[in-house]
Scaffold this active site. Sequence first.
Site, PDB file in Angstrom:
ATOM      1  NE  ARG A  52      86.145  15.885 -36.566  1.00 19.13           N
ATOM      2  CZ  ARG A  52      86.984  16.831 -37.069  1.00 19.13           C
ATOM      3  NH1 ARG A  52      88.092  16.797 -36.509  1.00 19.13           N
ATOM      4  NH2 ARG A  52      86.812  17.744 -37.956  1.00 19.13           N
ATOM      5  CG  ASP A  85      90.443  16.049 -31.594  1.00 20.81           C
ATOM      6  OD1 ASP A  85      91.094  15.504 -30.855  1.00 20.81           O
ATOM      7  OD2 ASP A  85      90.671  17.199 -31.986  1.00 20.81           O
ATOM      8  N   GLY A  95      84.245  19.360 -30.553  1.00 23.16           N
ATOM      9  CA  GLY A  95      83.153  19.727 -31.452  1.00 23.16           C
ATOM     10  C   GLY A  95      83.864  20.679 -32.447  1.00 23.16           C
ATOM     11  CE  LYS A 155      91.171  23.857 -39.454  1.00 23.16           C
ATOM     12  NZ  LYS A 155      92.153  22.615 -39.233  1.00 23.16           N
ATOM     13  CG  ASP A 165      89.534  33.782 -32.961  1.00 26.09           C
ATOM     14  OD1 ASP A 165      89.523  32.471 -33.240  1.00 26.09           O
ATOM     15  OD2 ASP A 165      90.362  34.380 -33.403  1.00 26.09           O
TER      16      ASP A 165
HETATM   17  P1  AMP Z   1      92.624  21.347 -33.932  1.00 24.78           P
HETATM   18  O1  AMP Z   1      93.636  21.467 -32.963  1.00 24.78           O
HETATM   19  O2  AMP Z   1      92.635  21.918 -35.066  1.00 24.78           O
HETATM   20  O3  AMP Z   1      92.505  19.854 -34.247  1.00 24.78           O
HETATM   21  O4  AMP Z   1      91.319  21.693 -33.051  1.00 24.78           O
HETATM   22  C1  AMP Z   1      91.090  21.329 -31.637  1.00 24.78           C
HETATM   23  C2  AMP Z   1      89.716  21.715 -31.102  1.00 24.78           C
HETATM   24  O5  AMP Z   1      89.827  23.010 -30.792  1.00 24.78           O
HETATM   25  C3  AMP Z   1      88.572  21.675 -32.043  1.00 24.78           C
HETATM   26  O6  AMP Z   1      87.282  21.423 -31.413  1.00 24.78           O
HETATM   27  C4  AMP Z   1      88.268  23.000 -32.770  1.00 24.78           C
HETATM   28  O7  AMP Z   1      87.098  23.237 -33.118  1.00 24.78           O
HETATM   29  C5  AMP Z   1      88.902  23.968 -31.471  1.00 24.78           C
HETATM   30  N1  AMP Z   1      89.578  25.191 -32.319  1.00 24.78           N
HETATM   31  C6  AMP Z   1      90.963  25.396 -32.533  1.00 24.78           C
HETATM   32  N2  AMP Z   1      91.042  26.672 -32.812  1.00 24.78           N
HETATM   33  C7  AMP Z   1      89.741  27.252 -32.610  1.00 24.78           C
HETATM   34  C8  AMP Z   1      89.432  28.646 -32.657  1.00 24.78           C
HETATM   35  N3  AMP Z   1      90.318  29.766 -33.197  1.00 24.78           N
HETATM   36  N4  AMP Z   1      88.220  29.134 -32.191  1.00 24.78           N
HETATM   37  C9  AMP Z   1      87.339  28.027 -31.701  1.00 24.78           C
HETATM   38  N5  AMP Z   1      87.750  26.765 -31.719  1.00 24.78           N
HETATM   39  C10 AMP Z   1      89.019  26.346 -32.057  1.00 24.78           C
HETATM   40 MG    MG Z   2      91.135  18.933 -35.283  1.00 23.66          MG
END
Ligand code: AMP
Ligand code: MG
Length: 505
Positions: free
Chosen positions: A187, A256, A93, A116, A128
């Site tokens: 997605r 995702d 999510g 984002k 965070d």
């Molecule tokens: P991504 O690698 O950017 O596709 O993210 C994969 C998952 O990790 C998603 O559910 C993102 O919302 C979560 N996520 C990535 N970075 C953070 C962050 N700094 N804080 C909270 N959730 C994160």
């Molecule tokens: Mg992602």
Amino acid sequence: MPTMDPIPALRFDNTYARELEGFSVPWKPALAPAPALLFLNRPLALELGLEPAALDGAAGAALFAGNAVPDGAEPVAQAYAGHQFGGFSPQLGDGRALLLGEVLDAAGRRRDIAFKGSGRTPFSRGGDGRAAVGPMLREVLIGEAMHALGIPTTRALAVAATGEPVMREAGLLPGAVLTRVAASHIRVGTFQFFAARGDEARVRALADYTIARHDPELVGTPDRYAGLLRAVARRQARLIAQWMNVGFIHGVMNTDNMTLSGETIDYGPCAFVEAYDPAAVFSSIDSGGRYALSNQPLIARWNLARLAETLLPLLGDDAEAAIAQATEVIDAFPGGYAAELLAGRRAKLGLLRPDPTDEALAADFLALLHAGRVDFTAAWRRLGEAAAGDDAPLRALFPEPQAPGAWLARWRARCAEEDAAGSTDAAGAGAARAARMNAVNPRVIPRNHRVEEALEAASDDGRLEPFERLLDAVRRPYDDAPELAPYAEPAPAAVTACYKTYCGT
Ligand code: AMP
Ligand code: MG
């Protein structure tokens, strides 16, 4: 939270939040202590019917840092699951993102507007909820480059610094919020979220919603769910072929991060290949090479199979027949992809008509590049110069300038054959071919060392000029202007050899 409306032209119509109960959680962006606008995408703002001049200054900064939610927006955190490097997480999510809503752009297209890096949400787990300036500006650069290359992609509308530092492995970094525009944020992992919970009604609702939004011609047809799967496979086949034909390595093709719309999404540890190598992988976390350059079509098929699994209950009451139908689509993917890839390669070779020898001709060119560790982008571009009559620039890329000689002779024979069928003389045909090739073989891509240089200056010193200059260059990928020459140069080999990209920053 203060609300204001500095962008009266944005008319939100939030079907995702309104029509899909249980798919997202209403949420608010975190307040940024000292918003400052780092980037505004003026052409994209105009597409959305915005007045860019009204977004300069404090109003734009407050809006794009998340401090002033525009009228009509209904920010939600979207639920999704996903296979990450092959392992399934039933709940991912929007952990640091929010969908503000949808707007109809100037051309009448429905587009998501999302943040984002706008703070923690109920999906944040240990994270965070924040993002750093560097990675958000990377999304800008790569997304704009992909768009200029004609590759479907989500795009950055703005990046605002928050004035709040974020803690990362490298230490404290300046924080930022990215505003992203997408055809949708649906997605493969969104389907998986509900399928994993056995919630067939919501899988069906999501499929119906996706069909209405992306494949409206299927609405009401008896075969619509198989039709959706076929349409997504078609879009992904085309997309991945386009990636491969510019040497783009996404780096984190988790389910995702694969959209139903067929847009590229989430520019994290991505990179363009420099010296051609099908096994190229840059991501620090992809030690097994799962998402290496040449694996991307295989992974796309694997991800589509995960999507197909979620749709099985919708494909009819006969489970075996449903599996057979889904399998047929998945099994057809490699052929569809190969056809897209070859069509793209034929254009890169400057050829107009299909010939059974084209596939081998392209493959043998790539084999030469691989053997000589030749820069992929420069080689294709200089093949255009060869079409116009000058082999020397291409030959100069090889450790042995005679290496491509036999291949060039074959390619020339093939070109001559095609030209003989046409009416122009040989010189005219060569110039026309070179012009066609220069319109599909980019001169400028976001070179890894240039991207790093630009992000470092922005993040470490708050200097945006290198970013702005690079952005201008990647927005003109086919331009021969002399001032772009520094952006067409391959990275020094020593830089590429140890180049690593990072995720989740
Ligand atoms: P991504 O690698 O950017 O596709 O993210 C994969 C998952 O990790 C998603 O559910 C993102 O919302 C979560 N996520 C990535 N970075 C953070 C962050 N700094 N804080 C909270 N959730 C994160
Ligand atoms: Mg992602």
